[in-house]
Each structure stands twice: as C-alpha cells, then as structure tokens.
Motif scaffolding. Sequence first.
Motif, PDB file in Angstrom:
ATOM      1  N   ARG A   1       0.822  -1.212   0.000  1.00 48.53           N
ATOM      2  CA  ARG A   1       0.000   0.000   0.000  1.00 48.53           C
ATOM      3  C   ARG A   1       0.855   1.260   0.000  1.00 48.53           C
ATOM      4  O   ARG A   1       0.543   2.237  -0.692  1.00 48.53           O
ATOM      5  N   VAL A   2       1.930   1.235   0.763  1.00 47.35           N
ATOM      6  CA  VAL A   2       2.855   2.368   0.744  1.00 47.35           C
ATOM      7  C   VAL A   2       3.456   2.525  -0.651  1.00 47.35           C
ATOM      8  O   VAL A   2       3.571   3.647  -1.180  1.00 47.35           O
TER       9      VAL A   2
ATOM     10  N   SER B   1       0.897   4.092  -3.035  1.00 46.86           N
ATOM     11  CA  SER B   1       0.699   5.511  -2.750  1.00 46.86           C
ATOM     12  C   SER B   1       1.851   6.356  -3.276  1.00 46.86           C
ATOM     13  O   SER B   1       1.636   7.399  -3.910  1.00 46.86           O
ATOM     14  N   LEU B   2       3.077   5.888  -3.040  1.00 46.03           N
ATOM     15  CA  LEU B   2       4.238   6.688  -3.418  1.00 46.03           C
ATOM     16  C   LEU B   2       4.620   6.513  -4.880  1.00 46.03           C
ATOM     17  O   LEU B   2       5.125   7.458  -5.514  1.00 46.03           O
TER      18      LEU B   2
ATOM     19  N   ALA C   1      -0.187  11.746  -0.475  1.00 45.99           N
ATOM     20  CA  ALA C   1       0.317  10.398  -0.758  1.00 45.99           C
ATOM     21  C   ALA C   1       1.352   9.985   0.279  1.00 45.99           C
ATOM     22  O   ALA C   1       1.439   8.806   0.651  1.00 45.99           O
TER      23      ALA C   1
ATOM     24  N   PRO D   1      -0.532   7.005   3.206  1.00 44.32           N
ATOM     25  CA  PRO D   1      -0.403   5.879   2.276  1.00 44.32           C
ATOM     26  C   PRO D   1      -1.353   4.732   2.612  1.00 44.32           C
ATOM     27  O   PRO D   1      -1.772   3.990   1.728  1.00 44.32           O
ATOM     28  N   THR D   2      -1.683   4.557   3.884  1.00 49.24           N
ATOM     29  CA  THR D   2      -2.597   3.498   4.314  1.00 49.24           C
ATOM     30  C   THR D   2      -3.739   4.106   5.122  1.00 49.24           C
ATOM     31  O   THR D   2      -3.668   5.273   5.534  1.00 49.24           O
TER      32      THR D   2
ATOM     33  N   VAL E   1      -5.504   1.925   0.038  1.00 47.45           N
ATOM     34  CA  VAL E   1      -4.588   3.062  -0.116  1.00 47.45           C
ATOM     35  C   VAL E   1      -5.390   4.332   0.145  1.00 47.45           C
ATOM     36  O   VAL E   1      -6.218   4.731  -0.680  1.00 47.45           O
TER      37      VAL E   1
ATOM     38  N   SER F   1      -4.637   7.564   0.301  1.00 47.74           N
ATOM     39  CA  SER F   1      -4.451   8.718  -0.586  1.00 47.74           C
ATOM     40  C   SER F   1      -5.264   8.552  -1.863  1.00 47.74           C
ATOM     41  O   SER F   1      -5.777   9.531  -2.417  1.00 47.74           O
TER      42      SER F   1
END
Length: 330
Positions: free
Chosen positions: A67-68, A71-72, A100, A104-105, A125, A127
Amino acid sequence: MLAEPTDLLRLIAVPAFGWAAWRDVRTRRLPNRLWYPLLAVGVLALLWDVRTHLPVAGIDDRLFLVRVGVSLLVVVPLAYGLWWMGGFGGADAKALMTLALLFPTYPVYYLPWGAYPRVETTLGVFSMTILTNAVLVGVAYPVYLGVRNALRGDLSRLMCFGRRVDVGALPTEHGRLFEDEGGYTRNGLDLDALRMYLRWRGTTLAALRAAPTTHRDPESVGETGDPTDGAVDDDGRERGDASDDPTDGAVDDAEFDDPWAAERFLDEIDGSAYGTTPEKLREGLEVVTTEETVWLSPGIPFIVPVFLGLCVALAYGDLLFALLRAVGLV
C-alpha cells in the motif's frame, strides 16, 4: 486509545488543508512553505510505521508495504503527470503528493460510537481514496452550477460550466472568460492575465471601458509598471488611476499595427501570462470593454474538493467504493 500516535499526528492535515482551500478560493495562491511541515510530518510518521512492520513477518506487513508502494509510486507520479499535462495546477499536484506521503494506508480512529473511517476499500490506499472522493465532489459542482444558473434565469449551454458576472466585478474575480468576439469559447482570456495587463499599463478596467477607442492605440501606452503575477489585491480594489487616462474620442477608430499594445505587453513581461497570446488578449479586451456581463469559468481550485475529499474519507471512507458496492459491482 483514540488512535495510533502516527495517525493522530497526521490529523494536522485537516486544518492545514482547510486553510489552503480557503486561501486558494480567495487568492488562487498557496505559499510553498505550506507543504514543508506537512511533508516532514509525513516522513516522520511513515518511518515510524515502517519500523513497526519490520522485519516483514506476515501478510499484514506485506500488505502495508504494498500500500505504501502504491501511494508513493502511483499517486505521486499521477499527480505530477496531471500537472505536466496541464490538468492540475502546481499547488494541486503538491497537495496530492503531500497526501500520498501523509496517508499511504488507512488510519483508524476510535470514538465512543464507532471506528472511523467507516468504509475501507480492498486496496486500502488512503491517498487514492482521498483522490477519488475529490473527483466525485468535483463532478457534483457542475450540477450545482446548473441549478444555480437555472434559478437565476441564466439559461445557456454554459449553465453547467460557468456563471454570468458583471464586467465591473472582474478585477476581483478568478477564472477564465467563456466568451470572445466570436461568441462562446472554452479558451478565453485568463483574468490573472487581464490584471497583469492593467497593472503593466497603469490603468483600470473602468478606464478602459470609459475610453476603449483611445486605449486601442498602442501609442497611448506611456510609462509601464510591474504586471505582478495577476493576483487579486488584498483590499480587492483595482490598481491604477482612471482620472489620469485620456477620454474617448482623442483618436479615431483606426486600424493599428498593435491594437491595445498587446504584443508589446507580452514582449516586455517575464513569462507567457498564463498562455495568453496577443490575439486572445485583444479579443478579451474587446469583450470586457463592450459587454455589461460575461460568462466566466467557475474558477474553483481543486484544493477545495481535495479538502472535502479528505474530510469525507476520514469520516466515512471511499465514496466510489461505497457506490459500487451498493449497486453490486464490488
């Protein structure tokens, strides 16, 4: 416990984005210093969360890292790409990039009557949830515009995309003209560019309207001033002194090599004045000096639906996921 310490720390985004939405509506300008403390909080909170998931020992740890990564590595490039293609302003892209990193989570907040957010997506996610909520809020705005214009009697094919305003109010308005000399257009003069032109010329819109024939003559431009970036003054008043301008009738309605000194203006300033061309500037000036009301794009910055999308996400969750689930698609 109300929430994890890192999730509580992330709540600083709510007042920060609330202020950003208010300021963006008022001035269409957001200082870069707004993002630095939020990014610092995001980095600190993320590093602390990563620490609690290392070493990777189970499905929860792997899901967290995935998930991180989404997001990134998805939301951040998406925001940058939309800015690069002109779909977003710089502040909009920075806002999404900041979110983001911050979210992220999914966070979890425990209140006496339940845990929030109420609805969580399968992907998880947060974001992305904020972004989809913001898009849904943004889509609702044309519906509001259509109803508002219908109630005011402003019936037009533009009624879901713009609003009719008095020309005299343009110096303190934001957006883009939906009109040129040929009628309706989706690429009219930006009002920030109009303010830049007036400040460069050292005059006011009222003065141009009082003597349009004279102001078409490029020789009527004397000493020029700083065009600035076109932002609305804090006091909401026009700059310049209309009393110093000549009255109409001093010059006949002749053909000039550079009507309104539009080419000279764009040659002398730094930058492109928000994509303005000499032709677009001239057509916009003809409209605002001859019409009493004009159709104007809404001028609502994307930061506003982003802020609302964040609030809805924290209180409820993902609106799109909830709608899809309600109709049995997920």
